[in-house]
Scaffold this active site. Sequence first.
Site, mmCIF file in Angstrom:
data_model
loop_
_atom_site.group_PDB
_atom_site.id
_atom_site.type_symbol
_atom_site.label_atom_id
_atom_site.label_comp_id
_atom_site.label_asym_id
_atom_site.label_seq_id
_atom_site.Cartn_x
_atom_site.Cartn_y
_atom_site.Cartn_z
ATOM 1 N N HIS A 42 0.818 -1.211 0.000
ATOM 2 C CA HIS A 42 0.000 0.000 0.000
ATOM 3 C C HIS A 42 0.852 1.262 0.000
ATOM 4 C CE1 HIS A 42 -3.730 -2.081 0.186
ATOM 5 N NE2 HIS A 42 -3.471 -2.660 1.345
ATOM 6 N N GLN B 275 -5.771 5.423 1.364
ATOM 7 C CA GLN B 275 -5.086 4.141 1.316
ATOM 8 C C GLN B 275 -3.613 4.353 0.970
ATOM 9 O OE1 GLN B 275 -7.486 0.747 0.084
ATOM 10 N NE2 GLN B 275 -5.855 0.147 -1.295
ATOM 11 N N CYS B 276 -3.258 4.293 -0.305
ATOM 12 C CA CYS B 276 -1.843 4.379 -0.667
ATOM 13 C C CYS B 276 -1.244 5.749 -0.360
ATOM 14 C CB CYS B 276 -1.659 3.998 -2.127
ATOM 15 S SG CYS B 276 -2.130 2.273 -2.420
ATOM 16 N N CYS B 277 -2.021 6.813 -0.534
ATOM 17 C CA CYS B 277 -1.490 8.157 -0.265
ATOM 18 C C CYS B 277 -1.276 8.375 1.230
ATOM 19 C CB CYS B 277 -2.414 9.220 -0.845
ATOM 20 S SG CYS B 277 -2.542 9.169 -2.646
ATOM 21 N N THR C 6 1.517 6.078 2.599
ATOM 22 C CA THR C 6 2.840 6.580 2.216
ATOM 23 C C THR C 6 3.226 7.776 3.067
ATOM 24 O OG1 THR C 6 2.611 5.768 -0.059
ATOM 25 C CG2 THR C 6 4.198 7.554 0.315
#
Length: 199
Positions: free
Chosen positions: A88, A117-119, A122
Amino acid sequence: MTQTALLVIDVQESFRVRPNWSEVNHPDIADRVNRLVRAARANGDLVVWVLHTEPGTGGAFDPANGHVRFIDGLEPAEGEPLLTKTSHNAFTTTNLQQLLTQHGVREVVVSGIRTEQCCETTARVASDLGYDVTFVTEATATTPLPHWTMPADATLADVLADPRTLSPETIVERTEYVLAGRFATIRTLDEVAPPVLAS
């Protein structure tokens, strides 16, 4: 040495082929990200492009199906790194941290799909690794989030009809609440990539 890196995370066709894309909060996400890309290049910042892959799954993120490519209008310039991830966040399954270190990066600007999610993941990892993180929510996109008990094969109509489904607006609000002051600074598109004044 470059001090700042723009991370363009998963702005790929994989999302656009899914039924829920019709409910995305920022259908113009490619244009929004392009504003950041142009500003980053003008500032001499590093632009890092990230694509999400799920090889062998047969789904929208399986490279074999041809959707793991940037949405039309987005294109890395020569020399800009392109990473593919299977986690992710953009760090765990890539050499992103090594790349940022090589370029002397101390601040990362986060943009892409999906906001929560991924943003968001990160941004949290980047903060824990010691980077200053700028989260440009307006240059992220997401879709309605079903309750975790909703069957995976539920239709979009079922998801939208469920009162427990979180709207993109609610997701964005929650992401900003948990990131701000802890993991990231929330900034607007206009703050990070000021509109060019008409001559």
